[in-house]
Design an enzyme around this catalytic site. Sequence first.
Site, PDB file in Angstrom:
ATOM      1  N   THR A  64       4.981 -14.176 -30.503  1.00  0.00           N
ATOM      2  CA  THR A  64       5.331 -15.424 -29.813  1.00  0.00           C
ATOM      3  C   THR A  64       5.067 -16.691 -30.628  1.00  0.00           C
ATOM      4  O   THR A  64       5.252 -17.791 -30.120  1.00  0.00           O
ATOM      5  CB  THR A  64       4.549 -15.532 -28.489  1.00  0.00           C
ATOM      6  N   ASP A 104      13.112 -18.704 -22.518  1.00  0.00           N
ATOM      7  CA  ASP A 104      14.114 -19.769 -22.439  1.00  0.00           C
ATOM      8  C   ASP A 104      14.704 -20.094 -23.807  1.00  0.00           C
ATOM      9  O   ASP A 104      15.779 -20.696 -23.899  1.00  0.00           O
ATOM     10  CB  ASP A 104      13.490 -21.032 -21.829  1.00  0.00           C
ATOM     11  N   TYR A 127      12.442 -17.159 -33.507  1.00  0.00           N
ATOM     12  CA  TYR A 127      11.798 -16.569 -32.330  1.00  0.00           C
ATOM     13  C   TYR A 127      12.831 -16.270 -31.249  1.00  0.00           C
ATOM     14  O   TYR A 127      12.901 -15.153 -30.713  1.00  0.00           O
ATOM     15  CB  TYR A 127      10.714 -17.500 -31.792  1.00  0.00           C
TER      16      TYR A 127
END
Length: 258
Positions: A64, A104, A127
């Site tokens: 992440t 998102d 990412y």
Amino acid sequence: MKSVLVTGANGQLGKSIQKLTSSYPQLHFVFSSSTDLDITDIKSIKKSFSNRAFSYCINCAAYTDVENSEKEPEKAFKVNSEGANNLALVCKEQQTVLIHISTDYVFDGEKGTPYVVSDPTNPINVYGASKLQGEKRIQELMNTYFIVRTSWLYSEFGKNFYKTILQKAREGADLSVTDDQMGCPTHAGNLAKYVLDLIVGESKDYGIHHFTDEEILSWYGFAEKILRENNLSDKVRLEKAKNYRTFARRPKYSVLKK
């Protein structure tokens, strides 16, 4: 009793699920950290499944670090795409429903209004691209899956924006925060409840879902809220950052609509 495997159990969402286990006595949980179960190693996954039949697998394991993903794209894709693919393969083989957490950042942020599930994706950083590829791998391999996109996760666990702002404010530091990105901060505990309710409700609404706490804020607005909630608004100087730059491009408006 349904048996549930949770990967990436030491992350924000994994720990938030652990905190809720007593509220779901009808579920039996097995929590696996990245050292217990490496999703990039399919043999590791198969070993975990060889000991028990799981009704569900909640995949909280992910790379992440948005900034470092630009510098180490192979790491991001190995975990977020190859890892998702490995889990999907084994879950399909074992007839286990996969619940995979996405982001998102699969969107470019140019729409200007909240994104719905059917909107076209177009990630603008590594990412987001790695997470989108993970989504596609799952969709290609499985029918019984939930991909849950969420945004701006925070909690009392791990490293996150909320804890960083709170710590700096308590230390008396001046804060400079950007207001040129809009999204929905989401408490990991609320996401955990949403995911677990999918299981106990025996939902068959498979596919992609969006879940956030729905309040639309900029990072600056979120910082204001954090200070207000902790009675620190009058004790810390908060200003809007000028010429805010990050190594990774980030969507300007990545609000998700359920």
